[in-house]
Scaffold this active site. Sequence first.
Site, PDB file in Angstrom:
ATOM      1  N   ASP A  12       1.151  -1.098   0.086  1.00  0.00           N
ATOM      2  CA  ASP A  12      -0.229  -0.021   0.017  1.00  0.00           C
ATOM      3  C   ASP A  12       0.974   1.102   0.021  1.00  0.00           C
ATOM      4  OD1 ASP A  12      -2.678   1.615   0.655  1.00  0.00           O
ATOM      5  OD2 ASP A  12      -2.007   1.827   2.845  1.00  0.00           O
ATOM      6  N   SER A  13       0.445   2.493   0.413  1.00  0.00           N
ATOM      7  CA  SER A  13       1.056   3.739  -0.214  1.00  0.00           C
ATOM      8  C   SER A  13       1.534   4.211   0.951  1.00  0.00           C
ATOM      9  CB  SER A  13       0.120   4.673  -0.694  1.00  0.00           C
ATOM     10  OG  SER A  13      -1.264   4.531  -0.255  1.00  0.00           O
ATOM     11  N   CYS A  75      -4.897  -1.487  -1.548  1.00  0.00           N
ATOM     12  CA  CYS A  75      -4.709  -0.292  -2.552  1.00  0.00           C
ATOM     13  C   CYS A  75      -5.225   0.433  -3.426  1.00  0.00           C
ATOM     14  CB  CYS A  75      -3.230   0.448  -2.923  1.00  0.00           C
ATOM     15  SG  CYS A  75      -3.206   2.366  -2.764  1.00  0.00           S
ATOM     16  N   GLU A 154      -3.270   8.703   7.849  1.00  0.00           N
ATOM     17  CA  GLU A 154      -1.939   8.294   8.585  1.00  0.00           C
ATOM     18  C   GLU A 154      -1.094   9.089   9.642  1.00  0.00           C
ATOM     19  OE1 GLU A 154       0.797   6.794   6.669  1.00  0.00           O
ATOM     20  OE2 GLU A 154      -0.636   5.758   5.647  1.00  0.00           O
ATOM     21  N   CYS A 186     -10.932   2.658  -0.264  1.00  0.00           N
ATOM     22  CA  CYS A 186      -9.755   3.310  -0.340  1.00  0.00           C
ATOM     23  C   CYS A 186      -9.074   2.243   0.444  1.00  0.00           C
ATOM     24  CB  CYS A 186      -9.482   5.149   0.054  1.00  0.00           C
ATOM     25  SG  CYS A 186      -7.605   5.045   0.717  1.00  0.00           S
ATOM     26  N   HIS A 188      -7.547   2.884   3.803  1.00  0.00           N
ATOM     27  CA  HIS A 188      -7.002   3.955   4.550  1.00  0.00           C
ATOM     28  C   HIS A 188      -8.240   3.719   5.461  1.00  0.00           C
ATOM     29  CE1 HIS A 188      -3.215   4.725   2.770  1.00  0.00           C
ATOM     30  NE2 HIS A 188      -2.644   5.154   3.939  1.00  0.00           N
TER      31      HIS A 188
HETATM   32  N1  DGL Z   1      -4.838   3.208   0.412  1.00  0.00           N
HETATM   33  C1  DGL Z   1      -5.269   3.369  -0.527  1.00  0.00           C
HETATM   34  C2  DGL Z   1      -6.277   3.253  -1.426  1.00  0.00           C
HETATM   35  O1  DGL Z   1      -6.574   2.334  -1.077  1.00  0.00           O
HETATM   36  C3  DGL Z   1      -4.276   5.254  -0.079  1.00  0.00           C
HETATM   37  C4  DGL Z   1      -4.633   5.909  -1.604  1.00  0.00           C
HETATM   38  C5  DGL Z   1      -3.628   7.101  -1.606  1.00  0.00           C
HETATM   39  O2  DGL Z   1      -2.218   6.943  -1.157  1.00  0.00           O
HETATM   40  O3  DGL Z   1      -3.602   8.141  -1.757  1.00  0.00           O
HETATM   41  O4  DGL Z   1      -5.678   3.946  -2.597  1.00  0.00           O
END
Ligand code: DGL
Length: 263
Positions: A12-13, A75, A154, A186, A188
């Site tokens: 993931d990011s 993600c 975050e 998302c 997050h």
């Molecule tokens: N967890 C990522 C997602 O599901 C976050 C996206 C991001 O880094 O903007 O899209």
Amino acid sequence: MTASTSYIGVLDSGIGGLSVLRQIHHLLPNHPTLYFADQAHLPYGPRPAAETRAYVTAITRFLLERGAAVIVLACNAASAASLYNLREKYPNVPFVGMEPAVKPAAAATRTGVIGVLTTRTTANGALYQHTLERHAGRARVLTQIAPELVMIAESGSANTPENRDIIRRYIEPLVEAGADQIVLACTHFPFLSETIQDIAGPGVELVDPAPAVARQVARVWPNGLTPTPAPNEYFTSGSPAAFQAMLKRLTGIEALIGYYHTG
Ligand code: DGL
């Protein structure tokens, strides 16, 4: 890493994929996992898809080299930017991606209105368009792009008055338009679900695809490959100390964090 160990690789990011990882740990407790948080490039959502694809491809290579037998793009933005491409590039590797959970939301809605809370890359991607065509049916789908929510998740501080106001600005219009399902598109966002639910009220159901994604990981795990026990491993391209603290706070897991930069 042991050469003979086969892992589930999850990326993931940032911390968002931990909402998927905890479901994988729950369903497949004997499968060791590798988790990669690309926090140096967070957030992915506002970036051009080609840029995100380059990061995700580099992380995929890293995870495969460390013994991943399955790769989970935990993600939505990474999946939107890279899933089709990675499947072409690595035809022998099973990939599991995230797609907005429009299908269960369309099946469950009573008002016929669904909110999809997401980021720009996901909203603009072909994967989402296909999902809408296949699964929205007669439901009216309101796509809400909410970039700040990634950084709020975050930061781990959803409940400050300022952040609550930001979250409210995205949720209230969906509820006012009659949405009784809000798809968390998302990874997050499940970490904000208490605040989102509180703002949306009890008549709204939040839809998180993470348990279904874990079941898909179990389905694509290669036949005949027995997982050997090994410690789960965690990597970030950002600050290991900060990631370690968030990992403990969000999941209770205490682990050493490796640093790796994907360029
Ligand atoms: N967890 C990522 C997602 O599901 C976050 C996206 C991001 O880094 O903007 O899209």
